[in-house]
Design a protein around this motif. Structure first.
Motif, PDB file in Angstrom:
ATOM      1  N   ALA A 177      12.937 -14.080 -13.477  1.00 16.99           N
ATOM      2  CA  ALA A 177      12.109 -13.155 -12.471  1.00 16.99           C
ATOM      3  C   ALA A 177      10.967 -12.460 -13.167  1.00 16.99           C
ATOM      4  N   GLU A 178      10.161 -13.121 -13.705  1.00 18.32           N
ATOM      5  CA  GLU A 178       8.990 -12.796 -14.447  1.00 18.32           C
ATOM      6  C   GLU A 178       8.111 -11.480 -14.032  1.00 18.32           C
ATOM      7  N   GLY A 203       7.154  -5.518 -16.278  1.00 20.77           N
ATOM      8  CA  GLY A 203       6.947  -3.974 -16.582  1.00 20.77           C
ATOM      9  C   GLY A 203       6.190  -3.171 -15.377  1.00 20.77           C
ATOM     10  N   PRO A 204       4.931  -3.486 -15.259  1.00 23.23           N
ATOM     11  CA  PRO A 204       4.306  -2.712 -13.993  1.00 23.23           C
ATOM     12  C   PRO A 204       4.911  -2.445 -12.857  1.00 23.23           C
ATOM     13  N   LEU A 205       5.718  -3.507 -12.221  1.00 25.74           N
ATOM     14  CA  LEU A 205       6.534  -3.041 -11.046  1.00 25.74           C
ATOM     15  C   LEU A 205       7.481  -1.875 -11.131  1.00 25.74           C
ATOM     16  N   VAL A 243       9.605   3.889 -10.959  1.00 29.93           N
ATOM     17  CA  VAL A 243       9.905   5.143 -11.646  1.00 29.93           C
ATOM     18  C   VAL A 243       9.039   6.151 -11.749  1.00 29.93           C
ATOM     19  N   ALA A 244       7.749   5.963 -11.692  1.00 30.24           N
ATOM     20  CA  ALA A 244       6.678   6.988 -11.723  1.00 30.24           C
ATOM     21  C   ALA A 244       6.670   7.640 -10.165  1.00 30.24           C
ATOM     22  N   ALA A 245       6.879   6.796  -9.240  1.00 32.11           N
ATOM     23  CA  ALA A 245       6.791   7.311  -8.080  1.00 32.11           C
ATOM     24  C   ALA A 245       7.945   7.901  -7.634  1.00 32.11           C
ATOM     25  N   TYR A 246       9.181   7.549  -8.012  1.00 25.28           N
ATOM     26  CA  TYR A 246      10.406   8.088  -7.669  1.00 25.28           C
ATOM     27  C   TYR A 246      11.364   8.662  -8.894  1.00 25.28           C
TER      28      TYR A 246
END
Length: 300
Positions: A103-104, A109-111, A116-119
């Motif tokens: 599941a590339e 990484g970005p997703l 984690v930045a948002a929550y």
């Protein structure tokens, strides 16, 4: 025709339980009430939806088609209502995910970094695995897999576009050994294959020709359960390998790998975030669902 959500709820309960009694227990009503509701719904629609015997209940062709179309829509409505109800709840706690190694987009990484930045109150615990198992019984909140292998009783949210699998090799390998013109020539080449476990036979490479699906047993010279071993060995000229186009795309763009036999590579449904069909999803999971939905829409 006017929409009667109560009748639809009863129909879905019967379709999933395959029993009037089981549906009645789930809904907290009598068996007679369930039977009468289904009969009124059939009379209203002018078509039989279920086949009744003394021992079991099954769906007619019309009932099966109705269930196939309605069940996802009702799940979406329930999810939207739950989301509106829990907007005040702050997502927090540990979120356990079982994710396919291929599941590339999800693992790149970005997703995950964006989530984690948002929550910041949510902790993500990811197990990368290609084993097929019941995520609920194993204590996972959700999983990420190809749509074709997800159980039908799960809710699945797309996180990628349609996918296809490619055969690739390094230019140096093709210069030395030639380029196959048909998948049936692959057993004569040095192939790098994949298998999920040492006790399982190597994965057969799948193709399509004019709408006809077929597969080829390539008898790999190198077999592994690690996609990156396959990629690095192929880049080094070690042979032909087979996997997801999005995994190979950066190497193809850089000229390290070359796709072959593309005319035999068909598209199929991509990756989905999936989770149990249940009410009152925890805010941490609902936050991830909304995050991947937004990300998938943005990627298209």
């Amino acid at each position: 025709m006017a929409l009667d959500l109560r009748q639809l709820a009863v129909f879905l309960a019967v379709a999933e339980a395959r029993s009037f009694r089981g549906a009645a227990d789930r809904l907290g009503v009598t068996r007679s009430a369930v039977s009468q509701t289904i009969r009124r719904m059939e009379d209203r629609m002018g078509v039989a939806l279920v086949q009744r015997t003394t021992r079991s209940v099954s769906l007619t062709e019309a009932g099966a088609k109705l269930h196939e179309r309605v069940a996802p829509a009702i799940s979406e409505i329930e999810l939207a209502l739950d989301t509106a109800q829990d907007l005040h709840a702050k997502p927090s706690g540990q979120l356990r995910l079982a994710v396919s190694s291929i599941a590339e987009r999800f693992l790149s990484g970005p997703l995950l970094a964006g989530f984690v930045a948002a929550y910041p109150a949510v902790e993500i615990d990811i197990t990368v695995t290609d084993a097929e198992f019941d995520i609920v019984s194993q204590g996972f909140d959700a999983g990420v897999r190809l749509g074709e292998v997800i159980e039908q009783d799960m809710i699945a949210v797309p996180i990628s576009a349609d996918q296809r699998q490619l055969v690739v090799a390094a230019p140096s390998y093709l210069e030395r050994f030639g380029t196959p013109s048909h998948p049936l020539e692959l057993p004569g080449h040095c192939c790098i294959g994949w298998r999920p476990d040492p006790k399982v036979a190597p994965y057969r490479w799948e193709f399509e020709d004019d709408g006809r699906e077929f597969d080829v047993a390539v008898t790999p010279r190198i077999t592994t359960n690690d996609m990156w071993v396959m990629v690095r060995t192929a880049c080094a000229g070690g042979g032909l390998t087979f996997g997801m186009e999005e995994t190979f795309r950066p190497y193809i763009h850089r000229g390290e790998l070359v796709p072959v036999l593309e005319r035999y590579s068909a598209h199929f449904p991509g990756f989905f975030l999936y989770f149990a069909n249940r009410r009152n999803l925890p805010p941490k999971l609902r936050a991830l669902i909304d995050h991947v939905r937004f990300g998938a829409a943005g990627a298209r």
